[in-house]
Motif scaffolding. Structure first.
Motif, PDB file in Angstrom:
ATOM      1  N   UNK A 266      31.365  45.787  -1.851  1.00 41.10           N
ATOM      2  CA  UNK A 266      30.324  46.189  -2.641  1.00 41.10           C
ATOM      3  C   UNK A 266      28.970  46.235  -2.555  1.00 41.10           C
ATOM      4  N   UNK A 267      27.874  46.349  -3.083  1.00 39.91           N
ATOM      5  CA  UNK A 267      26.962  46.283  -2.501  1.00 39.91           C
ATOM      6  C   UNK A 267      26.068  44.781  -2.497  1.00 39.91           C
ATOM      7  N   UNK A 268      24.935  45.994  -1.006  1.00 38.11           N
ATOM      8  CA  UNK A 268      24.823  44.288  -0.693  1.00 38.11           C
ATOM      9  C   UNK A 268      23.588  43.396  -1.219  1.00 38.11           C
ATOM     10  N   UNK A 269      24.337  42.979  -1.550  1.00 39.05           N
ATOM     11  CA  UNK A 269      22.581  42.291  -2.949  1.00 39.05           C
ATOM     12  C   UNK A 269      23.560  40.911  -3.794  1.00 39.05           C
ATOM     13  N   UNK A 270      23.284  40.256  -3.693  1.00 38.73           N
ATOM     14  CA  UNK A 270      23.262  39.243  -4.814  1.00 38.73           C
ATOM     15  C   UNK A 270      24.641  39.097  -5.139  1.00 38.73           C
ATOM     16  N   UNK A 271      26.005  38.536  -5.950  1.00 38.02           N
ATOM     17  CA  UNK A 271      26.833  38.676  -6.877  1.00 38.02           C
ATOM     18  C   UNK A 271      28.009  40.033  -6.524  1.00 38.02           C
ATOM     19  N   UNK A 272      27.284  40.154  -5.367  1.00 33.64           N
ATOM     20  CA  UNK A 272      27.969  41.464  -5.063  1.00 33.64           C
ATOM     21  C   UNK A 272      29.044  40.888  -3.442  1.00 33.64           C
ATOM     22  N   UNK A 273      28.148  41.465  -2.495  1.00 35.79           N
ATOM     23  CA  UNK A 273      29.093  40.914  -1.212  1.00 35.79           C
ATOM     24  C   UNK A 273      29.155  39.596  -0.863  1.00 35.79           C
ATOM     25  N   UNK A 274      30.247  39.530   0.282  1.00 37.00           N
ATOM     26  CA  UNK A 274      30.333  38.651   0.879  1.00 37.00           C
ATOM     27  C   UNK A 274      31.050  37.209  -0.082  1.00 37.00           C
ATOM     28  N   UNK A 275      31.629  38.091  -1.275  1.00 39.07           N
ATOM     29  CA  UNK A 275      32.357  37.069  -1.959  1.00 39.07           C
ATOM     30  C   UNK A 275      33.032  37.285  -2.773  1.00 39.07           C
ATOM     31  N   UNK A 276      34.282  37.071  -3.769  1.00 37.76           N
ATOM     32  CA  UNK A 276      35.807  37.636  -3.905  1.00 37.76           C
ATOM     33  C   UNK A 276      35.034  38.487  -5.899  1.00 37.76           C
ATOM     34  N   UNK A 277      34.356  38.099  -6.329  1.00 38.22           N
ATOM     35  CA  UNK A 277      34.081  38.603  -7.499  1.00 38.22           C
ATOM     36  C   UNK A 277      34.593  40.262  -7.762  1.00 38.22           C
ATOM     37  N   UNK A 278      34.911  40.301  -9.233  1.00 40.55           N
ATOM     38  CA  UNK A 278      35.247  41.623  -9.755  1.00 40.55           C
ATOM     39  C   UNK A 278      34.221  43.079  -8.552  1.00 40.55           C
ATOM     40  N   UNK A 279      33.551  42.700  -8.645  1.00 43.52           N
ATOM     41  CA  UNK A 279      32.568  44.025  -7.836  1.00 43.52           C
ATOM     42  C   UNK A 279      32.167  43.917  -6.455  1.00 43.52           C
ATOM     43  N   UNK A 280      32.531  43.046  -5.941  1.00 46.12           N
ATOM     44  CA  UNK A 280      32.383  41.918  -4.863  1.00 46.12           C
ATOM     45  C   UNK A 280      33.474  43.500  -3.898  1.00 46.12           C
ATOM     46  N   UNK A 281      34.404  43.291  -5.067  1.00 49.35           N
ATOM     47  CA  UNK A 281      35.754  44.470  -3.748  1.00 49.35           C
ATOM     48  C   UNK A 281      36.202  44.923  -4.469  1.00 49.35           C
ATOM     49  N   UNK A 282      35.761  45.617  -5.464  1.00 53.63           N
ATOM     50  CA  UNK A 282      36.618  47.252  -6.244  1.00 53.63           C
ATOM     51  C   UNK A 282      35.799  47.806  -5.743  1.00 53.63           C
ATOM     52  N   UNK A 283      36.834  48.917  -5.010  1.00 56.08           N
ATOM     53  CA  UNK A 283      36.113  50.174  -4.185  1.00 56.08           C
ATOM     54  C   UNK A 283      36.747  51.599  -4.660  1.00 56.08           C
ATOM     55  N   UNK A 284      36.342  52.174  -4.558  1.00 54.56           N
ATOM     56  CA  UNK A 284      36.328  54.562  -5.130  1.00 54.56           C
ATOM     57  C   UNK A 284      36.948  54.377  -4.491  1.00 54.56           C
ATOM     58  N   UNK A 285      37.652  54.537  -4.495  1.00 49.46           N
ATOM     59  CA  UNK A 285      39.201  55.255  -3.525  1.00 49.46           C
ATOM     60  C   UNK A 285      39.882  56.143  -3.693  1.00 49.46           C
ATOM     61  N   UNK A 286      40.257  57.740  -2.992  1.00 50.34           N
ATOM     62  CA  UNK A 286      40.094  58.135  -3.670  1.00 50.34           C
ATOM     63  C   UNK A 286      40.769  58.574  -2.369  1.00 50.34           C
ATOM     64  N   UNK A 287      42.419  59.849  -2.679  1.00 46.33           N
ATOM     65  CA  UNK A 287      42.949  60.218  -1.721  1.00 46.33           C
ATOM     66  C   UNK A 287      43.400  61.622  -1.998  1.00 46.33           C
TER      67      UNK A 287
END
Length: 603
Positions: A266-287
């Motif tokens: 997730x984005x490099x702001x508090x409560x996103x990057x370097x954590x494991x909350x929902x927005x920390x790890x959810x990724x826009x995965x396309x195949x």
């Protein structure tokens, strides 16, 4: 570029017909972006219009996954999960350090064994357990010049070069392009939050008054300013993706190339990057798998995660798995089928780039998330790069007069041992339900699920999890892993090469060489008697940084070493580079020198 992007938006929405025959291997293009939250992408529900027109078009031409996550909320370990199919405790890459005694096959190894030309652009040191690794080509360097990580046109040049190099080698390509944006520094912003000149201008710039505020942050002028530069950087990342796809299009390889797209966290702001909350790890995965994935399809039933990337890729290519994976292939989903057992993902965090250990584990289902934070004892302070952001500094300032923000700051800095969230109702993780009687059944179920993952993957944190009610035992575990990190960093400092001594040798090379002819390189050395005999490692590289030949010779005292290289007659770059170091190995070298820009003439 803008004209192509317009055409691309139309062209990518067409149905794709595979031209790959049964005996042909499809090409592979893996595109990642750096520090981009899933909901910053239009196709994944961004509230701000026009952040990612090219990525949205890619999604419209392929299949996207609503419930996709990475394992780790920071870069180095996250990318090593992607390209190994293993959790960090099974790659050994739990932080920002190299691991050389690996016993598993990396993506590079598997694809080269299968006959692929394997190249990378960007994040080279973060994508393998150690460096240098055996990529066929580092596309970050073209004709001896390192490409600017924020320049869209450079991604076009790198991708084009990689495709051409594979064709010249008569091999299918596997190219990993890692776009730097929206990782800091953001567009036109210094590390201190000042607006600065930036020549790499995105195709659309967003303003502070129009950006949405994530629910895990708060509305403040500094937060808005930082988000405006973040979203402008998201758009610049989209421009870079457009450049990559332009090169693929012009090469005529769209219909025989499997494309993966995702973010590393997730984005490099508090409560996103370097954590494991929902927005920390959810990724826009396309195949996009031409002839297989349905254009515009969305999987809203199954959960996938980064540990599944390599198993899936090998399955798509009908290649044998070189080792046991922690992840598993989701190829059946790409083919339009169903797959049981995809209802939970396991997420892992260990330490930041500075070696500060804040171990966490999480399990997340489509609705709920449980997090175990053994580092949290009410005294330790969470250490993360996001504490250097304008948003964090604003949070500290506002906390003195706003009790709501003060509570959020307290939670960010110290957290609690266990967290439980209903992400369906609270995706921003604002309300910890760990003590809510209504959810005790679900909490126990996810605790059991977490323990199952720990047992099955030999996660060493299991002992601390089993003793989570014994706070002294949990704290002792954190002290132990921090001591291990400190010792590792101390060894790295101890093993560093001695101070570079510029007097040890000079590298003498000609101003130009001729393709198909020999070139003579001289090393004039002055080695002190105390150094005795030393090894000189001398390498001839093409202009893109790829190794042509390495020769190792020994010498002592004062003298001249002469090394003769054969310049390939079919060399495609316009220059070559000679590099040399003295010492037993690169990690323990005494002096390293490079001479680049040596012109290559044709006979």
């Amino acid at each position: 570029m803008k004209h192509f992007a317009t055409a691309l938006l139309c062209g990518l929405t067409l149905a794709w017909i595979s031209t790959v025959t049964a005996d042909q291997k499809p090409n592979v293009l893996i595109i990642t972006v750096d520090d981009m939250s899933c909901d910053s992408v239009g196709a994944f529900g961004c509230e701000l219009a026009e952040t990612t027109p090219t990525i949205d078009a890619l999604a419209a031409s392929g299949m996207r996954f609503h419930y996709a996550h990475v394992q780790v909320g920071n870069c180095f370990p996250s990318r090593n999960v992607m390209f190994s199919g293993r959790y960090p405790h099974n790659t050994g890459v739990e932080g920002f350090y190299q691991v050389r005694d690996t016993q598993y096959a990396h993506l590079v190894d598997a694809m080269k064994d299968a006959g692929y030309y394997v190249a990378i652009r960007g994040k080279v040191t973060h994508s393998t357990p150690y460096q240098p690794y055996a990529w066929d080509q580092d596309l970050t360097i073209i004709d001896g010049q390192k490409q600017h990580i924020k320049n869209a046109d450079s991604y076009y040049r790198s991708t084009k070069l990689g495709i051409q190099s594979a064709a010249e080698a008569n091999k299918p390509f596997c190219i990993n392009v890692n776009v730097s944006d929206p990782h800091k520094p953001f567009y036109a912003m210094s590390s201190k939050g000042q607006v600065v000149k930036d020549d790499n201008v995105p195709s659309k710039i967003f303003t502070a008054d129009e950006v949405p505020i994530p629910g895990f942050l708060f509305d403040h002028p500094d937060v808005r300013k930082e988000l405006a530069h973040y979203y402008s950087s998201v758009r610049r990342a989209d421009d870079c993706v457009a450049a990559v796809l332009k090169a693929l299009h012009e090469a005529g390889n769209e219909k025989d190339t499997v494309v993966f797209f995702l973010s590393d966290h997730g984005m490099p702001l508090p409560f996103a990057k370097t954590a494991l909350w929902h927005h920390s790890t959810r990724t826009p995965w396309i195949v996009r798998w031409p002839g297989v994935t349905t254009a515009g399809s969305v999987d809203r039933q199954h959960m996938i995660s980064a540990v599944d990337l390599m198993p899936t890729l090998l399955d798509i290519l009908d290649l044998p798995a070189p080792n046991a994976f922690d992840g598993s292939s989701f190829k059946p989903l790409l083919e339009g089928g169903a797959q049981p057992g995809r209802d939970v993902v396991y997420k892992v965090y260990n330490e930041n780039s500075g070696g500060n250990r804040s171990p966490m584990r999480s399990v997340e289902t489509k609705r709920f998330g449980y997090i175990f934070n053994p580092w949290s004892d009410g005294k330790r302070i969470f250490k993360t790069a996001t504490q250097g952001t304008m948003s964090y500094r604003a949070m500290r300032t506002v906390a003195s007069s706003d009790p709501v923000v003060a509570a959020r700051l307290q939670h960010f800095n110290h957290n609690v041992l266990e967290e439980f969230y209903d992400y369906q109702a609270d995706p921003d993780a604002l309300h910890n339900l760990i003590d809510d009687p209504q959810y005790q059944k679900e909490i126990e179920e996810l605790r059991a699920e977490m323990r199952r993952f720990m047992v099955e993957t030999n996660d060493p944190i299991l002992a601390a999890f089993d003793k989570r009610h014994d706070l002294a035992a949990v704290s002792a575990y954190v002290d132990q892993v921090q001591a291990e990190s400190d010792a590792r960093r101390a060894r790295k400092r101890t093993n560093k090469s001695p101070q570079q001594d510029d007097s040890l040798f000079r590298l003498v090379v000609p101003k130009q060489v001729q393709a198909g002819q020999a070139v003579l390189v001289k090393i004039r050395h002055t080695l002190p008697k105390a150094m005795a005999e030393q090894q000189f490692h001398v390498t001839l590289k093409n202009g893109d940084g790829g190794r042509v030949e390495r020769i190792v010779k020994t010498a002592s005292g004062d003298g001249v070493l002469e090394i003769e290289f054969d310049v390939p007659a079919n060399l495609k770059t316009k220059s070559v580079v000679v590099s040399a170091f003295v010492g037993p190995e690169y990690g323990k070298h005494h002096l390293h020198r490079t001479k680049g820009g040596i012109a290559v003439t044709q006979p």
